[in-house]
Scaffold this active site. Structure first.
Site, PDB file in Angstrom:
ATOM      1  N   CYS A 124       0.796  -1.230   0.000  1.00  0.00           N
ATOM      2  CA  CYS A 124       0.000   0.000   0.000  1.00  0.00           C
ATOM      3  C   CYS A 124       0.827   1.278   0.000  1.00  0.00           C
ATOM      4  CB  CYS A 124      -0.909   0.006   1.218  1.00  0.00           C
ATOM      5  SG  CYS A 124       0.041  -0.019   2.742  1.00  0.00           S
ATOM      6  N   CYS A 128      -0.661  -5.504   6.698  1.00  0.00           N
ATOM      7  CA  CYS A 128      -0.406  -4.341   7.557  1.00  0.00           C
ATOM      8  C   CYS A 128       0.291  -4.779   8.852  1.00  0.00           C
ATOM      9  CB  CYS A 128      -1.706  -3.634   7.901  1.00  0.00           C
ATOM     10  SG  CYS A 128      -2.801  -3.400   6.513  1.00  0.00           S
TER      11      CYS A 128
HETATM   12 FE1  FES Z   1      -1.219   0.324   4.413  1.00  0.00          FE
HETATM   13 FE2  FES Z   1      -2.593  -1.041   6.162  1.00  0.00          FE
HETATM   14  S1  FES Z   1      -3.272  -0.365   4.220  1.00  0.00           S
HETATM   15  S2  FES Z   1      -0.571  -0.389   6.303  1.00  0.00           S
END
Ligand code: FES
Length: 135
Positions: free
Chosen positions: A33, A110
């Site tokens: 992400c 994450c």
């Molecule tokens: Fe990036 Fe969770 S979506 S750390």
């Protein structure tokens, strides 16, 4: 979507911030992400029966991530505080997710950040110590 514990840690994160004179710093970026986090540790060394025992005396984190990233970072700082470096290295994303009462599968990446940042901070501490001892 999130467990009660995740929401609690996200809304009231523990050990948030930085440590200016940290002994070890772990920086990590999430390739999935693009979010980032930094984890700081202070290590206390003591001699126990002729052996050096190193424990995490203080720990803080800065997170530029989602709710799961903040909750897992907060949780890992709570789990690692007071632990020996060896014990802290055993903490991984499964330990953290379990302590939080589970994470949605889409958010498991994450939880990897927190454990990796902790491992990197310990590695950084050991590298600094090694180069200090070589001088
Ligand atoms: Fe990036 Fe969770 S979506 S750390």
């Amino acid at each position: 979507m999130y467990s009660k514990k995740v929401l609690e840690q996200f809304l009231h994160p523990k050990n948030m911030g930085s440590i200016k004179d940290a002994d070890g710093v772990g920086k990590i970026g999430n390739i999935v992400c693009g979010d980032r986090m930094t984890l700081y540790i202070k290590v206390k060394s003591k001699n126990e029966k002729g052996k050096t025992v190193e424990t995490i005396n203080d720990i803080k984190f800065e997170s530029f991530g989602c709710a799961a990233a903040i909750a897992t970072s907060s949780m890992i700082t709570e789990l690692a505080k007071g632990k020996t470096l060896r014990e802290a290295l055993e903490l991984n994303r499964e330990t953290v997710a379990k302590e939080l009462g589970g994470l949605p599968p889409i958010k498991m990446h994450c939880s990897n950040m927190a454990a990796q940042a902790l491992h990197k901070a310990i590695e950084d501490y050991r590298n600094k110590l090694k180069s200090k001892n070589e001088k």
